[in-house]
Design a protein around this motif. Structure first.
Motif, short mmCIF file in Angstrom:
data_model
loop_
_atom_site.label_atom_id
_atom_site.label_comp_id
_atom_site.label_asym_id
_atom_site.label_seq_id
_atom_site.Cartn_x
_atom_site.Cartn_y
_atom_site.Cartn_z
N THR A 199 66.87 1.44 151.65
CA THR A 199 67.42 0.84 150.43
C THR A 199 68.92 1.00 150.31
N ASP A 202 71.59 -1.99 150.02
CA ASP A 202 72.40 -2.14 148.82
C ASP A 202 73.87 -2.34 149.17
N VAL A 239 62.87 -1.92 152.81
CA VAL A 239 63.69 -1.67 151.61
C VAL A 239 62.72 -1.65 150.44
N SER A 240 62.50 -0.46 149.89
CA SER A 240 61.39 -0.31 148.94
C SER A 240 61.79 -0.48 147.49
N THR A 241 63.05 -0.20 147.14
CA THR A 241 63.42 -0.23 145.72
C THR A 241 64.47 -1.29 145.44
N ARG A 275 62.07 -9.66 150.18
CA ARG A 275 61.45 -8.38 150.56
C ARG A 275 60.08 -8.64 151.19
N THR A 302 66.75 5.65 146.87
CA THR A 302 65.30 5.60 146.75
C THR A 302 64.76 6.83 146.03
#
Length: 396
Positions: free
Chosen positions: A110, A114, A132-134, A145, A178
């Motif tokens: 993440t 960003d 990319v989880s958040t 995503r 994250t």
């Protein structure tokens, strides 16, 4: 999910000429379409990058074998981030500015994304993110995503903990974006479920052991571990102190067998959310979703399996959610008959792909949220006389 890669621009240019002739064109007479991958190909999390590369290669080879896309053959261009944010951003800047690259996958993690997503938006570069989880993708024009969404992961895990009667939970996670987002999510979700939040122990990349962090939660009902490579250290520390509570993943990283290798028998019962992961279950392959089975068996045939030297746990040397990025790109190019990024982004938004079609076995409906997936599965590591496997425990 997965040695070395060529990073010099001059070297890559020479390779491209050698592969396609002096004109730089593919056999069909049109310039090749390049797909970029930015991921850790070396270091402690190299298994992720290698798995992504393998799955993307399998899909690219399938497409090329059927004639390519829009008269062009596809080529994968890889950059090693080495878990270094500077390298990740540099690679994103390079690939975003390369007109031959029509899709970029990564940079993984993440915080790295960003720092790079603004460059993608400015350069109108279609990009797909399977690690990319958040964060939200809804405000992006070109970013999508292809991972189980973080908020949905957290809610699925917390709902299960409530169902199991767990009364408290502590978090061990890196102090990155994250980790901060996971802490904030637990502060919001746990009180709603009537579960006490014991707080966040912030781990460091140079930690040799996570024992001190785990000791803080020795009497807690559950410990949530990182989805990154350091989560395995938390699992190992839990095994060291004989922790009796539940171990849960904040995301899908725990499907990596390195977590089982680190924790040994303490991993039995550990729970994690993920996109579809039928591979290690006690399910006959005839019952697997067809697209998923086709992709996993292609991975096994070309690259084989990961095998844990201590536990014997196995996993395919690929990650199907990265393959989904290439599959979606293929569908978008076919529908638009173009590689224009704006046209492709709109086409991806409007896709409605069934679970039977996709390499991951998940339905894909990005819509304005730019989220490929809208359902999360919950799995639990188990062990029997045949070895390690997972079983699905998704709350109904």
């Amino acid at each position: 999910m997965r040695r070395s890669v060529v990073t010099a621009t001059a070297g890559l240019a020479a390779l491209a000429v050698a592969a396609s002739g002096c004109s730089g064109k593919s056999a069909g007479g049109k310039p090749e379409i390049q797909i970029g991958l930015i991921s850790p190909m070396s270091g402690p999390f190299a298994v992720l990058g290698i798995s992504q590369q393998n799955s993307m290669n399998v899909e690219i080879e399938r497409i090329n074998a059927s004639g390519g896309l829009d008269g062009s053959k596809l080529k994968l261009v890889v950059r090693d981030s080495g878990l270094d944010p500077g390298k990740a951003v540099q690679a994103a800047n390079e690939l975003a500015g390369n007109d031959a690259v029509k899709l970029v996958v990564g940079p993984s993690l993440t915080a790295f994304y960003d720092a790079a997503k603004g460059t993608y938006e400015k350069n109108e570069k279609l990009n797909c993110q399977p690690a990319v989880s958040t964060g939200s993708f809804a405000g992006l024009n070109y970013g999508f995503r292809s991972q189980d969404p973080f908020d949905l992961d957290g809610k699925t895990v917390v709902d299960w903990l409530k169902q199991e009667g767990v009364k408290s939970l502590g978090l061990v996670y890196e102090g990155d974006d994250t980790g901060k987002n996971t802490d904030a999510l637990m502060k919001r979700l746990l009180p709603q479920a009537g579960i006490e939040y014991l707080g966040w122990q912030t781990s460091r990349a140079d930690d040799q052991s996570h024992r001190a962090y785990v000791e803080k939660f020795r009497n807690g009902g559950a410990i949530m571990v990182s989805s990154s490579s350091s989560g395995a250290k938390t699992m190992a520390a839990a095994a060291e102190i004989g922790y009796k509570g539940k171990l849960v993943g904040a995301g899908s990283g725990m499907q990596n067998i390195s977590f089982v290798e680190a924790a040994g028998d303490a991993a039995r019962g550990a729970v994690f959310p993920a996109a579809l992961y039928q591979y290690p279950q006690r399910i006959d392959r005839s019952q697997w979703l067809p697209g998923y089975r086709k992709h996993i068996e292609a991975i096994e045939s070309k690259y084989g399996k990961n095998v844990g030297p201590k536990t014997g746990a196995t996993s395919p040397k690929g990650t199907a959610i990265a393959a989904d990025c290439v599959y979606v790109f293929e569908q978008a190019v076919k529908s638009t008959k173009s590689t224009d990024a704006t046209k492709l982004a709109k086409a991806v938004e409007n896709l409605n792909l069934t679970a039977e079609q996709t390499p991951s076995g998940d339905a894909i409906q990005p819509g304005p949220s730019h989220e490929f997936y809208h359902r999360v599965h919950l799995y639990q590591w188990e062990k029997d006389g045949k070895g390690w496997y997972t079983r699905e425990i998704t709350p109904s």
